[in-house]
Scaffold this motif. Structure first.
Motif, PDB file in Angstrom:
ATOM      1  N   GLN A  24      35.110  35.314  34.895  1.00  0.00           N
ATOM      2  CA  GLN A  24      36.112  34.509  35.597  1.00  0.00           C
ATOM      3  C   GLN A  24      36.760  35.355  36.690  1.00  0.00           C
ATOM      4  O   GLN A  24      37.419  36.347  36.388  1.00  0.00           O
ATOM      5  CB  GLN A  24      37.159  33.997  34.613  1.00  0.00           C
ATOM      6  N   LEU A  25      36.569  34.966  37.928  1.00  0.00           N
ATOM      7  CA  LEU A  25      37.037  35.771  39.056  1.00  0.00           C
ATOM      8  C   LEU A  25      38.544  35.614  39.228  1.00  0.00           C
ATOM      9  O   LEU A  25      39.031  34.940  40.145  1.00  0.00           O
ATOM     10  CB  LEU A  25      36.304  35.362  40.337  1.00  0.00           C
ATOM     11  N   ASN A  26      39.279  36.249  38.348  1.00  0.00           N
ATOM     12  CA  ASN A  26      40.726  36.157  38.349  1.00  0.00           C
ATOM     13  C   ASN A  26      41.308  37.263  39.230  1.00  0.00           C
ATOM     14  O   ASN A  26      41.173  38.446  38.915  1.00  0.00           O
ATOM     15  CB  ASN A  26      41.250  36.283  36.917  1.00  0.00           C
ATOM     16  N   LEU A  27      41.965  36.866  40.324  1.00  0.00           N
ATOM     17  CA  LEU A  27      42.574  37.827  41.235  1.00  0.00           C
ATOM     18  C   LEU A  27      44.084  37.911  41.038  1.00  0.00           C
ATOM     19  O   LEU A  27      44.783  38.440  41.900  1.00  0.00           O
ATOM     20  CB  LEU A  27      42.262  37.443  42.692  1.00  0.00           C
ATOM     21  N   ALA A  28      44.568  37.418  39.902  1.00  0.00           N
ATOM     22  CA  ALA A  28      46.015  37.390  39.665  1.00  0.00           C
ATOM     23  C   ALA A  28      46.504  38.306  38.553  1.00  0.00           C
ATOM     24  O   ALA A  28      47.610  38.092  38.059  1.00  0.00           O
ATOM     25  CB  ALA A  28      46.450  35.952  39.370  1.00  0.00           C
ATOM     26  N   PRO A  29      45.761  39.338  38.112  1.00  0.00           N
ATOM     27  CA  PRO A  29      46.299  40.171  37.029  1.00  0.00           C
ATOM     28  C   PRO A  29      47.570  40.920  37.430  1.00  0.00           C
ATOM     29  O   PRO A  29      48.465  41.118  36.598  1.00  0.00           O
ATOM     30  CB  PRO A  29      45.155  41.146  36.713  1.00  0.00           C
ATOM     31  N   MET A  30      47.669  41.314  38.697  1.00  0.00           N
ATOM     32  CA  MET A  30      48.879  42.011  39.136  1.00  0.00           C
ATOM     33  C   MET A  30      50.078  41.065  39.139  1.00  0.00           C
ATOM     34  O   MET A  30      51.199  41.472  38.794  1.00  0.00           O
ATOM     35  CB  MET A  30      48.666  42.610  40.526  1.00  0.00           C
TER      36      MET A  30
END
Length: 924
Positions: A351-357
């Motif tokens: 899952q290309l999640n770019l919101a961990p930060m």
């Protein structure tokens, strides 16, 4: 007070600029299937070229062409030097490659021009047109928006009316098939990237008098451009311009109603995400192209000697080296925790999640507001609340991922992260404004947990937390949840057909990953006395993702390498002695990132593991243990406690052939003007093998999709074991006893054959998904599956990775995996395709065991008349979506109308001479 129409007109400039940028993003994607995060940076190059000539030489007619040429050449260079060499890499690598290009371009611009904003003189006309009750519009806004509309019309004509556009569409649909018909991929890519660079530069040039020229201002322009391309899936030019217009005008309207500027930026992006959720699907449609190659996965085993040595080395360094090293180690450890989040969500589950930060930042905000003196909650209790809040946000991202996938999910989570940054992480309400939030000093084991007072103790605590988290990450990979994540990452349709809840798996993966991100946010929060939320910047999070990919996103060591390379971490500590390098770090980091992506597409960790295994083979007298999968805990041949059915050596069953396991009633389905299925009736009884034949396009695969729930019929009913399952999902039909294979197999290529079977065996287990964090669960392969594996001759292939198996073994493995769900009825879609004569004999023998001994009903779609004659009790013939024959095999295949409909000839010859009735494998 300005009118509604006035705010619409004021938003035309932003809408035009966003539209031009979106056109460039769509152009690049249509020609090369690359989501270009470097689009804004490429436009920045053209804007700086324009700025230089305009300011220094005052020549507008020279500056504009120079800027456009500069952007076009930059886009061309990016494709030739980076993206074309990465064309066979996973899509995630290509996406991060564009981010590496962004670092290179922005780093170079910062070295040359600095990071300060430079204002360019206005060059567009300044006239204002007034009409009706004080409403006005500037000529500059008309020019910008008009240029966008003109370019949109031109690009639409190019893509739909020219040979170049048709070549772009062919490459977008199927790159390999386009290569077969000699479409010049390299030339098409060069043209699209050059054209995308020109469009990016045009947008940047038109905006220079409004927002100025700086690396940050123009680079971030890519985010609304990406959001504009989302609703049309980066294919539709008109829809991209329309969405860009909605974003630009929406921001103007929100401003007019007096909302904060952060809300102005966030709400339109959030609205696009909501639209995507509404339009999304829980499963991809048939024919949607899959990722050609995924990043390599770790087998999940813990290398105890290596881990012990690494921990000992870190402990010695904490004690011996100056306290500055311990401080750097704390920030490296925090980044490593964020890397763990990336590994689970993106590396394991795909899952290309770019919101961990953003998740980490939200956890820090909640913790800080609860722990501040005015509230006075204990620091550990505030931390738990922060983690709970992060879990909620992670679950929300998982809900988004349940309906959006691939690059669309990447952009959606990017927009979501930016919205969180605008509304939470930069809001005075949540961050304390200029005063900030004062934090208490935590105490752990009776000692102060203070980076300033006791940096070595703080570093030791962080390393302990990281070590435990890395162990859980590896445990997940070896357990039920890791196999399920990998199955969903590889093929969602295949996983759903086995009874795996694809949405639930995605939500679980992103929820678990959010815990690691929350730990990072909370532990980094207490490194300062006054909370610093600037460290949770979106682009810092993208940099961490890039480092994890370079290190190996499918390996736990990828998180370690991301931590080592993080800004302010261990590497930064050793580079402090070289202050002259500081201005060049961004550029150097981008160049190294691109070089490593090109050299080691699966990451440094995979390269290192392969190198070590290769060296071991030279010195060990015995074969090295297979490290292709996590099958070490599988004991083949032992009966599974929760799977009933006869196995090897068990008595022969006599199934009740009167029991109806499947009944279709008047099934009809249309696609547009095509009537694919018309009033199809079908009844299948236990232990019966029913052949389904028909010419290509007769509707066989569509009928199977209707049976399994992948396609909803327009009318009619599907009965399974006497219950109406017409409105049930794919997963519920699978768990009710329906199994199927696919014409395209839909296997999990990066797992072993044994792991593929395990996914089917474990499809209903839920508790193991959480227990895996502590103790990875093991399961056994039932004896009956081993029996069929021996019957079809692939028992020796089960420990090999599926991607390394020949086509015949892969087709037979698909049958085994289907049987592992303990179905009462299975539908096999061309299982004999690609099999040789010996393999077909084994397939027929296996079908006899499945139907005669186990009582499993079989619907067999097959073009091999030899297999149909020998394996089937009766045959159903489809012709243009209608059943034209249904009866015993021999009599149906002899009918002239069947022969004419099926093969267009009057003599339906078998593929080879039929064997006598008393031969093994023949149906009686």
């Amino acid at each position: 007070m300005l009118t509604f129409l006035q705010y619409v007109l004021l938003g035309l400039s932003g809408a035009g600029a966003y539209g031009l940028s979106a056109l460039g993003v769509v152009t690049v994607y249509r020609g090369t299937r690359v989501l270009n995060f470097a689009h804004g940076a490429v436009g920045m190059v053209g804007a700086y070229a324009f700025y230089e000539l305009l300011v220094r030489h005052y020549s507008l007619w020279l500056a504009i062409p120079a800027g456009l040429v500069g952007g076009g050449l930059t886009g061309l260079a990016v494709y030739v030097c980076v993206m074309y060499p990465l064309r066979a890499s996973p899509s995630l690598n290509r996406l991060i490659g564009t981010f590496g290009v962004t670092l290179v371009l922005t780093g170079s611009a910062t070295i040359i021009y600095g990071s300060n904003l430079r204002l360019a003189p206005a060059f567009l006309p300044r006239r204002v047109f007034h009409f009706g009750s004080g409403t006005f519009v500037s000529e500059a806004a008309i020019i910008i928006y008009g240029a966008t509309l003109v370019m949109a019309v031109a690009m639409t004509l190019v893509f739909f009316r020219t040979r170049f556009g048709r070549m772009c569409s062919a490459i977008e649909d199927n790159r390999m098939a386009a290569a077969v018909i000699a479409i010049p991929e390299f030339r098409v890519g060069c043209l699209t990237w050059a054209l995308g660079g020109v469009l990016a530069s045009l947008a940047g040039i038109l905006l220079t008098p409004v927002i100025g020229v700086s690396p940050a201002a123009l680079t971030i322009l890519v985010i609304p451009a990406l959001a504009a391309g989302l609703p049309g899936e980066f294919r539709s030019v008109p829809l991209a311009v329309l969405t860009a217009s909605v974003i630009g005008i929406g921001q103007s309207l929100i401003t007019g109603y007096g909302l904060p500027s952060t809300t102005v930026q966030a709400l339109p992006l959030a609205a696009v995400v909501v639209v995507l959720i509404i339009r999304g699907r829980s499963l991809p449609e048939r024919g949607v192209p899959l990722e050609a190659r995924l990043p390599a996965l770790t087998p999940g085993r813990i290398n105890i000697p290596f881990a012990t040595a690494l921990l000992a080395l870190v402990a010695v360094c904490i004690i011996v080296l100056p306290s500055g090293f311990a401080i750097g180690l704390v920030f490296s450890a925090g980044t490593c925790l964020l890397g763990c989040s990336v590994i689970v969500a993106t590396g394991y589950a795909g899952q290309l999640n770019l919101a961990p930060m953003a998740i980490a930042g939200c956890a820090a905000v909640v913790t800080a507001n609860l722990a501040k003196p005015s509230v006075g909650l204990a620091w550990w209790l505030a931390t738990l609340c922060g983690i709970a809040a992060a879990i909620g946000l992670g679950t929300a991202v998982g809900t988004l991922a349940a309906r959006v996938r691939g690059v669309n999910l990447a952009v959606a989570t990017l927009a979501l992260a930016l919205a969180v940054q605008y509304t939470v992480l930069t809001s005075d309400t949540f961050t304390g404004g200029y005063v900030g939030i004062t934090l208490p000093t935590p105490h752990l084991f009776g000692a102060q947990l203070s980076l300033a007072a006791k940096p070595r103790f703080y570093a030791a605590v962080m390393i302990g937390v990281v070590a435990l988290c890395l162990v859980t990450v590896l445990n997940v990979r070896r357990g039920v949840s890791g196999r399920r994540y990998a199955a969903v990452r590889a093929n969602e349709r295949g996983a759903a057909a086995l009874g795996v809840s694809v949405p639930g798996t995605k939500v679980m993966a992103l929820t678990v990953s959010s815990v690691y991100a929350a730990l990072a946010g909370c532990l980094l929060l207490f490194t300062t006395k006054v909370a610093d939320f600037s460290r949770f910047d979106l682009f810092v999070g993208l940099t961490i993702l890039a480092y994890a990919i370079v290190g190996g996103i499918g390996f736990a060591t990828g998180a370690i390498q991301a931590g080592i390379a993080a800004a302010g971490g261990v590497v930064g500590y050793f580079l402090n002695d070289v202050p002259s390098l500081s201005p060049y770090l961004t550029l150097i980091g981008g160049v190294l990132m691109l070089q490593l992506l090109l050299t080691y597409p699966d990451g440094i960790a995979k390269f290192t593991a392969d190198l070590i295994n290769e060296k071991l083979k030279r010195f060990l007298p015995w074969p090295a243990r297979s490290r292709t999968g996590s099958g070490a805990g599988i004991r083949a041949g032992a009966p599974a406690g929760n799977h009933s059915g006869p196995g090897q050596g068990e008595p022969r069953l006599s199934p009740n052939r009167t029991e109806v396991v499947l009944r279709l009633e008047r099934i009809s389905k249309r696609f547009g003007a095509s009537n694919v299925l018309s009033d199809v009736d079908l009844t299948v009884r236990a232990g019966e093998v029913v052949g389904m034949v028909g010419a290509n396009g007769a509707g066989k695969s569509t009928l199977v999709d209707v049976m399994a729930g992948f396609t909803r019929q327009d009318s009619g009913r599907v009965w399974i074991l006497g219950q109406d399952r017409s409105l049930r999902s794919v997963v519920k039909r699978s768990r009710a006893g329906l199994g199927r294979t696919f014409q395209g197999l839909e296997l999990f290529e990066d797992l072993t054959g044994r792991e593929n079977i395990q996914v089917a065996l474990e499809s209903r287990r839920k508790l193991g998904l959480l227990l895996d964090l502590v103790a990875p669960s093991r399961s056994t392969v039932p004896a009956r599956i081993v029996e069929v594996a021996r019957t079809v001759g692939i028992d020796s292939d089960l420990d090999a990775k599926v991607g390394d198996l020949p086509q015949g073994s892969r087709r037979l493995l698909a049958l085994l995996r289907c049987l592992a769900t303990s179905p009462r009825f299975i539908c096999l879609d061309e299982p004999a395709a690609g099999l040789n004569e010996v393999e077909r004999d084994r397939l027929v023998a296996a079908l006899e065991v499945i139907s005669e001994r186990w009582g499993v009903a079989v619907v067999l779609i097959e073009h091999s008349m030899d297999v149909i004659r020998r394996a089937c009790d009766r045959v159903v013939v489809l012709d243009f979506g209608r059943v034209i024959a249904d009866g015993p095999t021999a009599s149906v295949l002899e009918r002239p109308d069947v022969q004419e409909a099926f093969l267009g000839r009057t003599d339906l010859e078998p593929d080879r001479e039929p064997e006598p009735v008393d031969e093994p494998g023949a149906r009686r």
